[in-house]
Design an enzyme around this catalytic site. Structure first.
Site, PDB file in Angstrom:
ATOM      1  CB  SER A  37      16.771   4.028   3.829  1.00  0.00           C
ATOM      2  OG  SER A  37      16.889   5.431   3.844  1.00  0.00           O
ATOM      3  CB  SER A  38      20.614   6.831   0.948  1.00  0.00           C
ATOM      4  OG  SER A  38      19.543   7.750   0.981  1.00  0.00           O
ATOM      5  CB  CYS A  39      18.449   7.155   6.335  1.00  0.00           C
ATOM      6  SG  CYS A  39      17.269   8.273   5.562  1.00  0.00           S
ATOM      7  CD1 TRP A  65      11.379  25.555   5.694  1.00  0.00           C
ATOM      8  CD2 TRP A  65      12.001  23.775   6.908  1.00  0.00           C
ATOM      9  NE1 TRP A  65      10.339  25.231   6.505  1.00  0.00           N
ATOM     10  CE2 TRP A  65      10.679  24.150   7.272  1.00  0.00           C
ATOM     11  CE3 TRP A  65      12.595  22.679   7.530  1.00  0.00           C
ATOM     12  CZ2 TRP A  65       9.958  23.456   8.244  1.00  0.00           C
ATOM     13  CZ3 TRP A  65      11.883  21.988   8.498  1.00  0.00           C
ATOM     14  CH2 TRP A  65      10.583  22.376   8.856  1.00  0.00           C
ATOM     15  CE1 TYR A  89      12.347   4.314   7.176  1.00  0.00           C
ATOM     16  CE2 TYR A  89      14.364   5.320   6.352  1.00  0.00           C
ATOM     17  CZ  TYR A  89      13.219   4.582   6.130  1.00  0.00           C
ATOM     18  OH  TYR A  89      12.950   4.107   4.866  1.00  0.00           O
ATOM     19  N   PRO A  91      18.175   2.233  -1.787  1.00  0.00           N
ATOM     20  CG  PRO A  91      15.882   1.974  -2.025  1.00  0.00           C
ATOM     21  CD  PRO A  91      17.012   1.667  -1.098  1.00  0.00           C
ATOM     22  CG  MET A 108       5.946   6.201  -3.703  1.00  0.00           C
ATOM     23  SD  MET A 108       6.874   7.739  -3.582  1.00  0.00           S
ATOM     24  CE  MET A 108       8.320   7.215  -2.683  1.00  0.00           C
ATOM     25  CB  VAL A 109       8.521   1.397  -2.489  1.00  0.00           C
ATOM     26  CG1 VAL A 109       9.287   0.234  -3.119  1.00  0.00           C
ATOM     27  CG2 VAL A 109       9.454   2.577  -2.277  1.00  0.00           C
ATOM     28  CE  LYS A 144      13.734   0.983   5.885  1.00  0.00           C
ATOM     29  NZ  LYS A 144      12.962  -0.066   5.170  1.00  0.00           N
ATOM     30  N   GLY A 199       0.786  -1.217   0.000  1.00  0.00           N
ATOM     31  CA  GLY A 199       0.000   0.000   0.000  1.00  0.00           C
ATOM     32  C   GLY A 199       0.823   1.275   0.000  1.00  0.00           C
ATOM     33  CG  HIS A 208      10.335  11.786   2.053  1.00  0.00           C
ATOM     34  ND1 HIS A 208      11.376  11.694   2.946  1.00  0.00           N
ATOM     35  CD2 HIS A 208       9.638  10.633   2.192  1.00  0.00           C
ATOM     36  CE1 HIS A 208      11.333  10.552   3.590  1.00  0.00           C
ATOM     37  NE2 HIS A 208      10.281   9.890   3.151  1.00  0.00           N
TER      38      HIS A 208
END
Length: 307
Positions: free
Chosen positions: A103-105, A199, A132, A160, A11-12, A136, A9, A176
């Site tokens: 995630s690149s985070c 910002w 987060y 990603p 976005m990805v 990951k 459900g 985002h």
């Protein structure tokens, strides 16, 4: 091939399901109402019943800077529990292939050079989304450990870069950067506002890829799983400044106001660009440029507003 997709459900997940080549697979795509990934027993039972050949773990609690700062406990615990439950239950059910979406985070903060996969756990994380990121990292490492204990399992992680696209979240409290910009400039244009606030000074650089391209990489991974590295970035290999994202969105919408910078607001990392050397060696590249991706995303945004 029977494929279980979590996060169908989101976005990805919705972009993966929308990819035309997914018709070539027998796809099981439960929503959270029929499979609660926070319930380990429920995940166990689901995997034992459906016996997928491959699991794609795309589920997660996601959001922008504001949401991560506001709800750090949820971003850590929910993502950690979802990752742990699906990975361990897959191993228990004998599922030999799992594609985990990281995630690149996960990468260290304030690293100006392209982020290579071996940099995971090599430095301090960005504080604004640390919870987060930790979840990951742990899920990716759990995949590593399972393979280390039993090489018959192939549990691999795609990392990603930042994503945007169809099925994105445009609510400012959860969105985002790019969907937030689209919503902000659309409202400004509708209200005939003469300016839009940015910002920071807008010089921070970000790499955003159209989510349909990640879906294409996932399909390619299903077909070339053996050649896929244990960790692999999925990205563009180039980035843009925050100011440039605002400019392109404004051009797509025909907004002609000016931009005003609020230097008191947080901006996160100065730069976050992933290395795509492994991706290139694997033989895949993204198809959408920034303008075409934003045009498709804005079209989706307008459709959503009309419903």
């Amino acid at each position: 091939m029977k494929v279980l997709l979590t996060g169908s459900g989101g976005m990805v997940g919705q972009n993966v399901l929308e990819h035309p080549s997914m018709r070539d697979f027998d796809v099981i795509a439960p929503r959270s109402s029929s499979l609660n990934l926070l319930d380990f027993s429920a995940v166990q039972l689901f995997l034992e019943e459906h016996k997928p050949d491959v699991v794609i773990h795309a589920a997660g609690k996601v959001g922008g800077i504001q949401a991560n700062v506001r709800e750090p406990v949820g971003f850590l615990v929910d993502n950690l529990d979802m990752g742990r439950n699906i990975v361990l239950a897959s191993r228990q059910a004998g599922v030999k292939r799992l594609l985990n979406l990281g995630s690149s985070c996960m990468y260290p903060r304030n690293h100006s050079e392209p982020l290579r996969e071996e940099l995971v756990l090599k430095g301090e994380l960005e504080p604004t989304n640390e919870g987060y990121a930790l979840a990951k990292v742990v899920t990716a490492r759990l995949c590593d450990y399972i393979v280390r204990e039993d090489a018959s399992f192939q549990y691999k992680t795609l990392i990603p870069c930042n994503l945007y696209g169809r099925f994105d979240k445009f609510d400012p409290s959860h969105s985002h950067l790019i969907p937030a910009i689209i919503h902000k400039i659309h409202v400004a244009r509708e209200n005939n506002d003469s300016s839009v606030e940015i910002w920071g000074d807008g010089s921070a650089r970000r790499e955003f890829m159209y989510a349909g391209d990640l879906a294409d990489a996932v399909v390619h991974a299903l077909r070339a799983f053996d050649a896929l590295p244990a960790y692999m970035n999925v990205g563009l290999g180039h980035d843009y400044s925050i100011n440039e994202y605002y400019q392109v969105v404004a051009e797509v919408m025909g907004y002609r106001g000016e931009f005003v910078h609020d230097l008191s607001k947080p901006v996160g990392m100065a730069r976050k660009l992933v290395s795509i050397e492994r991706q290139q060696a694997w033989g895949w590249s993204a198809r959408h440029d920034l303008r075409s991706g934003i045009e498709k995303t804005y079209s989706f945004y307008l459709q959503e507003k009309q419903q």
